[in-house]
Design a protein around this motif. Structure first.
Motif, PDB file in Angstrom:
ATOM      1  N   GLU A   1      14.372  -4.677  -1.964  1.00 42.17           N
ATOM      2  CA  GLU A   1      13.480  -5.431  -1.087  1.00 42.17           C
ATOM      3  C   GLU A   1      13.902  -6.895  -1.078  1.00 42.17           C
ATOM      4  O   GLU A   1      14.489  -7.396  -2.030  1.00 42.17           O
ATOM      5  CB  GLU A   1      12.033  -5.309  -1.570  1.00 42.17           C
ATOM      6  N   ARG A   2      13.602  -7.575   0.025  1.00 41.27           N
ATOM      7  CA  ARG A   2      14.025  -8.980   0.146  1.00 41.27           C
ATOM      8  C   ARG A   2      12.829  -9.856   0.487  1.00 41.27           C
ATOM      9  O   ARG A   2      11.832  -9.387   1.036  1.00 41.27           O
ATOM     10  CB  ARG A   2      15.058  -9.103   1.274  1.00 41.27           C
TER      11      ARG A   2
ATOM     12  N   GLY B   1       3.604  -6.953   0.131  1.00 41.23           N
ATOM     13  CA  GLY B   1       4.185  -5.791   0.808  1.00 41.23           C
ATOM     14  C   GLY B   1       5.393  -5.253   0.064  1.00 41.23           C
ATOM     15  O   GLY B   1       5.471  -4.054  -0.247  1.00 41.23           O
ATOM     16  N   GLN B   2       6.331  -6.147  -0.261  1.00 43.40           N
ATOM     17  CA  GLN B   2       7.550  -5.737  -0.960  1.00 43.40           C
ATOM     18  C   GLN B   2       7.217  -5.140  -2.322  1.00 43.40           C
ATOM     19  O   GLN B   2       7.792  -4.116  -2.732  1.00 43.40           O
ATOM     20  CB  GLN B   2       8.485  -6.936  -1.160  1.00 43.40           C
TER      21      GLN B   2
ATOM     22  N   LYS C   1       5.849  -1.630  -2.274  1.00 46.36           N
ATOM     23  CA  LYS C   1       6.887  -0.636  -1.989  1.00 46.36           C
ATOM     24  C   LYS C   1       7.731  -0.391  -3.236  1.00 46.36           C
ATOM     25  O   LYS C   1       8.086   0.745  -3.549  1.00 46.36           O
ATOM     26  CB  LYS C   1       7.762  -1.127  -0.844  1.00 46.36           C
TER      27      LYS C   1
ATOM     28  N   ILE D   1      -2.427   1.555   0.081  1.00 48.62           N
ATOM     29  CA  ILE D   1      -1.391   0.557   0.350  1.00 48.62           C
ATOM     30  C   ILE D   1      -1.705  -0.174   1.649  1.00 48.62           C
ATOM     31  O   ILE D   1      -1.617  -1.398   1.732  1.00 48.62           O
ATOM     32  CB  ILE D   1       0.004   1.225   0.392  1.00 48.62           C
TER      33      ILE D   1
ATOM     34  N   PHE E   1      -4.317  -2.710   1.046  1.00 45.90           N
ATOM     35  CA  PHE E   1      -3.752  -3.840   0.322  1.00 45.90           C
ATOM     36  C   PHE E   1      -3.008  -4.778   1.276  1.00 45.90           C
ATOM     37  O   PHE E   1      -3.169  -5.991   1.250  1.00 45.90           O
ATOM     38  CB  PHE E   1      -2.768  -3.344  -0.743  1.00 45.90           C
ATOM     39  N   LEU E   2      -2.180  -4.169   2.132  1.00 41.23           N
ATOM     40  CA  LEU E   2      -1.387  -4.968   3.065  1.00 41.23           C
ATOM     41  C   LEU E   2      -2.305  -5.702   4.031  1.00 41.23           C
ATOM     42  O   LEU E   2      -2.078  -6.876   4.353  1.00 41.23           O
ATOM     43  CB  LEU E   2      -0.414  -4.069   3.832  1.00 41.23           C
TER      44      LEU E   2
ATOM     45  N   ASP F   1      -3.892  -8.637   2.247  1.00 39.48           N
ATOM     46  CA  ASP F   1      -2.899  -9.689   2.063  1.00 39.48           C
ATOM     47  C   ASP F   1      -2.643 -10.426   3.379  1.00 39.48           C
ATOM     48  O   ASP F   1      -2.593 -11.651   3.425  1.00 39.48           O
ATOM     49  CB  ASP F   1      -1.619  -9.030   1.555  1.00 39.48           C
TER      50      ASP F   1
ATOM     51  N   ASN G   1      -3.326 -14.493   4.261  1.00 41.39           N
ATOM     52  CA  ASN G   1      -2.289 -15.402   4.771  1.00 41.39           C
ATOM     53  C   ASN G   1      -2.642 -15.862   6.181  1.00 41.39           C
ATOM     54  O   ASN G   1      -2.443 -17.022   6.532  1.00 41.39           O
ATOM     55  CB  ASN G   1      -0.931 -14.702   4.782  1.00 41.39           C
TER      56      ASN G   1
ATOM     57  N   LYS H   1      -8.498 -11.140  -5.397  1.00 35.61           N
ATOM     58  CA  LYS H   1      -8.320 -12.297  -6.249  1.00 35.61           C
ATOM     59  C   LYS H   1      -9.406 -13.307  -5.922  1.00 35.61           C
ATOM     60  O   LYS H   1      -9.780 -13.475  -4.755  1.00 35.61           O
ATOM     61  CB  LYS H   1      -6.955 -12.931  -5.977  1.00 35.61           C
TER      62      LYS H   1
ATOM     63  N   SER I   1       2.659  -9.039   6.853  1.00 35.60           N
ATOM     64  CA  SER I   1       2.481  -8.280   5.635  1.00 35.60           C
ATOM     65  C   SER I   1       2.989  -6.840   5.791  1.00 35.60           C
ATOM     66  O   SER I   1       3.620  -6.293   4.895  1.00 35.60           O
ATOM     67  CB  SER I   1       1.010  -8.370   5.241  1.00 35.60           C
TER      68      SER I   1
ATOM     69  N   ALA J   1       6.755  -6.917   5.877  1.00 34.20           N
ATOM     70  CA  ALA J   1       7.317  -7.095   4.545  1.00 34.20           C
ATOM     71  C   ALA J   1       7.410  -5.756   3.832  1.00 34.20           C
ATOM     72  O   ALA J   1       8.320  -5.520   3.045  1.00 34.20           O
ATOM     73  CB  ALA J   1       6.446  -8.054   3.740  1.00 34.20           C
ATOM     74  N   PHE J   2       6.471  -4.860   4.118  1.00 31.17           N
ATOM     75  CA  PHE J   2       6.499  -3.559   3.460  1.00 31.17           C
ATOM     76  C   PHE J   2       7.583  -2.659   4.050  1.00 31.17           C
ATOM     77  O   PHE J   2       8.342  -2.035   3.324  1.00 31.17           O
ATOM     78  CB  PHE J   2       5.130  -2.876   3.596  1.00 31.17           C
ATOM     79  N   PHE J   3       7.686  -2.646   5.377  1.00 30.83           N
ATOM     80  CA  PHE J   3       8.585  -1.674   5.998  1.00 30.83           C
ATOM     81  C   PHE J   3      10.021  -2.168   6.088  1.00 30.83           C
ATOM     82  O   PHE J   3      10.953  -1.385   5.974  1.00 30.83           O
ATOM     83  CB  PHE J   3       8.077  -1.291   7.397  1.00 30.83           C
TER      84      PHE J   3
ATOM     85  N   SER K   1      11.614  -5.571   4.673  1.00 30.71           N
ATOM     86  CA  SER K   1      11.430  -6.919   4.141  1.00 30.71           C
ATOM     87  C   SER K   1      12.549  -7.872   4.546  1.00 30.71           C
ATOM     88  O   SER K   1      12.313  -9.056   4.735  1.00 30.71           O
ATOM     89  CB  SER K   1      11.288  -6.880   2.625  1.00 30.71           C
TER      90      SER K   1
ATOM     91  N   LYS L   1      11.688  -9.464   7.960  1.00 28.87           N
ATOM     92  CA  LYS L   1      10.312  -9.876   8.165  1.00 28.87           C
ATOM     93  C   LYS L   1      10.197 -11.107   9.077  1.00 28.87           C
ATOM     94  O   LYS L   1       9.464 -11.085  10.065  1.00 28.87           O
ATOM     95  CB  LYS L   1       9.678 -10.161   6.810  1.00 28.87           C
TER      96      LYS L   1
END
Lengths: 382, 346
Positions: free
Chosen positions: A191-192, A202-203, A206, B5, B8-9, B12, B16, B195, B309, B312-314, B316, B319
């Motif tokens: 992941e980056r 997100g990263q 995963k 998940i 969560f995304l 997040d 942001n 948080k 977000s 970033a998951f699928f 990254s 992004k």
């Protein structure tokens, strides 16, 4: 601004007069005192004051210019110093793109050149163009292998990679993809993220879904704290590895207890005071740190030590080069290059240099140590 | 990918997005009142976070000194520029407001800072230091060219961005900082973990947006700003001092920027150049709203946050590409649906 340009031009002129009356070695340095690589360029610039003023009976003069992390500006700086200051040796710059551009300038003007970035591509393969370039920092491969060894020894069978999207992350990814499988470690996820990201949730989700035995974060500076904190917040309690990009106390300052237990590789100078007395870099490293902190009243940073190493390499080779010609001549420059290429067992702050016509990176396994953060302090791993 | 998940995304992204919304709304506000596309808005956020970080570590923040420097320069520049119409009374006002007050603030902060003040006091001090910088930036850079075209103002804004980045490097150094969260700890809610700081961000964003709405709808000053936004000449004719409205808009921008900085400072590491990308994402949202509508900006900003977000998951590595490519269809859509009116012709 105009004032400072005028002063710079004036001092350039003075240097020019100097070279015609007195034989002296001129060293040109272009670093990124401003721009994105300023965190590297500032300690490099701050290291110039402690460089030797005299080598082998020759006076040494240093010209330092700021390239603002801009490759075009770095090239202009180098050309200016070569044309106006008649430099015999070029050092720079702080980031990889500018360094790559300087390799061409060095080859074209036949000026020996010392690079301060770890990218292997700067000196590999050593061809007609790269003949004039030498590299002070460790290859990423040396660092990646040390991590792979530590993982294998501690029963890590799989690792996930989380790295910058820029050249730093890419360089590490390439080395990790070689070093890890060589030790039988599987890479479960790659992941980056961006240096400027405010979140890596997100990263991290995963990565954790791929359930690795360890996570390696390839990022530099205090930015590397955020992904580690996110991983911890998601309840991950297996080992987290970082790269040598976090080798500053600022990382611990910003990270606090979130980065406790982190293992990362680093050049020996980073932990000079912890090294055993037998380590070749201990004495040089401590001397460097002492002089830096006396001159600047701020803690040293590892990047400045690369500049000191660049100068050690040249200093060691000035004497044989003097037999070829006077400083300021093409003969001296090519003599200096040839002498650097034959450097053997030269201890410096980041390791021991052995250059050869096929190897302009020069460092071996003595150029890295593994550090573990324990209770906010660095401890040396054997 | 399962629903946990995804939740969560989503969480997040919304958090942001809330920060992008604040910055996006200020961009719209400044553009409406002064026609400046204020590129350096993110710098106020970075300076807010860094000022708070300095105060937390017991050091005198660089912004205190910067305020004195900018205050004195603004006073000197304005005196020279308007020497013909300068009256003793105005000189007196400037001496107090631009010279004496910043120096007093510097002295106060440098005595309080070493005692590591409580968080609420640090935040107040941060605002006291950063907010006056907004009007100062306006007076130094934009007021003299207030009647220029949008393009000229935009170019000036880019210049100001580079100047502010450079000043940030000088006054805060190249290293990054992180702040303490306002509320530490984590609150579980179903499968999600909230948080404390995330809740603070959501609450602060909602409160700020409500306050802005109240300000524009129900206060004289807010109405004056709106009038200036709708028609500068008309506003001037009915006696609204347009110069003052520019300063007020910039003070608001600096305040919201600094506050968003103190909010995100505990989520991520902030360094002197972190602000730009964050405000650029706010800018994407502001563009989606045609630099005109506050509610649309907020919705679009949260959309940008959520998109980011999930991207970033699928994927990254791509992004930022995904987020910023969004601006192209948005611009096409805007240019198709809005009637084109050329304000450069005025």
């Amino acid at each position: 601004m105009r004032q400072s340009i005028r002063i710079a031009l004036l001092s350039g002129g003075v240097c020019l007069v100097g070279t015609t009356t007195l034989a002296q070695v001129n060293v040109g340095i272009t670093v990124s005192q401003t721009g994105p690589a300023a965190a590297l360029g500032i300690p490099q610039k701050n290291s110039v004051a402690q460089l030797p003023k005299e080598i082998a009976g020759q006076k040494v003069d240093y010209v330092v210019l700021d390239d603002a992390t801009d490759p075009t500006k770095a090239v202009a700086n180098a050309r200016k110093m070569i044309a106006e200051n008649k430099i015999d040796y070029l050092i720079g710059s702080s980031a990889t793109p500018a360094t790559m551009a300087l390799v061409d300038v060095a080859a074209e003007t036949k000026t020996p050149y010392c690079a301060m970035v770890p990218s292997k591509a700067v000196v590999d393969p050593v061809d007609e163009k790269r003949k004039w370039t030498f590299k002070a920092p460790q290859n990423d491969a040396i660092m990646a292998e040390s991590l792979a060894e530590h993982m294998a020894a501690n029963g890590v069978k799989s690792v996930a990679f989380l790295g910058f999207t820029d050249g730093y992350g890419q360089g590490w990814l390439e080395e990790v993809e070689k070093a890890m499988p060589a030790k039988g470690i599987k890479i479960t996820a790659v992941e980056r993220f961006q240096r400027t990201d405010t979140s890596v949730t997100g990263q991290v989700l995963k990565i954790l879904a791929s359930s690795p035995d360890a996570v390696l974060i390839a990022a530099s500076g205090t930015v590397a704290v955020m992904p580690q904190k996110t991983i911890k917040e998601q309840g991950y309690n297996k080992p987290i590895y970082q790269t040598h990009g976090v080798g500053t106390m600022d990382f611990v300052r910003v990270g606090g207890k979130d980065v406790d237990g982190t293992v990362f590789p680093a050049g020996p100078v980073v932990v000079a005071d912890l090294l055993p007395d037998s380590h070749p870099s201990k004495k040089v490293g401590l001397e460097y740190i002492k002089a830096y902190e006396a001159n600047n009243k701020t803690p040293f940073a590892v990047f400045g030590a690369h500049l000191a190493d660049c100068m050690s390499i040249a200093a060691n080779s000035v004497k044989p080069a003097l037999e070829k010609g006077k400083p300021g001549t093409a003969e001296f420059r090519s003599g200096l290059r040839d002498a650097i290429e034959t450097t053997k067992e030269l201890p410096a702050t980041h390791g021991v240099y052995n250059y050869s016509p096929t190897d302009h990176a020069g460092l071996d396994n003595r150029s890295r140590v593994l550090i573990k953060i324990v209770n906010g302090k660095w401890t040396l791993l054997p | 990918m399962n629903s946990t998940i995804a939740l969560f995304l989503l969480q997040d992204g919304v958090i942001n997005g809330a920060i992008y919304a604040l910055l996006g709304v200020t961009l719209v506000l400044i553009f409406a009142v002064t026609r400046v596309i204020f590129v350096p808005q993110g710098e106020f956020a970075a300076w807010g976070a860094l000022t708070l970080a300095s105060l937390e570590s017991g050091a005198t923040p660089g912004t205190a000194l910067l305020l004195v420097v900018l205050g004195v320069s603004a006073a000197v520049v304005e005196t020279i520029r308007e020497r013909a119409s300068m009256r003793p009374a105005r000189l007196g006002v400037m001496a107090v407001r631009d010279v004496a007050m910043p120096i007093a603030l510097l002295l106060i902060v440098s005595t309080i800072a070493p005692t590591k003040p409580a968080l609420w006091l640090s935040v107040l001090l941060t605002l006291a230091l950063v907010v006056p910088l907004g009007p100062l930036v306006y007076r130094l850079a934009f007021q003299p060219i207030a009647d220029a075209t949008v393009l000229t103002l935009f170019i000036a804004a880019i210049g100001v961005h580079f100047a502010m980045i450079g000043l940030g490097l000088i006054f805060f150094g190249a290293e990054g900082f992180r702040n303490e969260p306002f509320i530490a700890g984590v609150f579980p809610l179903g499968p999600l973990m909230f948080k404390g700081q995330s809740l603070v961000i959501l609450a602060a964003t909602a409160a700020l947006l409500a306050a802005l709405w109240f300000f524009f709808e129900h206060s004289m000053l807010g109405k004056a700003l709106r009038a200036t936004a709708i028609n500068r000449l008309g506003a001037r004719l009915v006696g609204i001092p347009t110069r003052a409205t520019g300063r007020i808009a910039f003070a608001l921008a600096a305040a919201i920027g600094a506050l968003s900085g103190t909010l995100i400072g505990s989520l991520t590491t902030i360094s002197y150049d972190s602000g730009f990308i964050i405000s650029l994402k706010g800018f994407v949202a502001a563009i989606a709203a045609g630099l005109a509508s506050y509610p649309v900006t907020v919705v679009a900003a949260i959309g940008v946050g959520v998109l980011e977000s999930f991207a970033a998951f699928f994927a990254s590595a791509y992004k930022e590409v995904i987020v910023f490519s969004l601006i192209i269809p948005l611009l096409i859509w805007r240019s198709l649906v809005t009637a084109h009116h050329d304000e450069e012709e005025e």
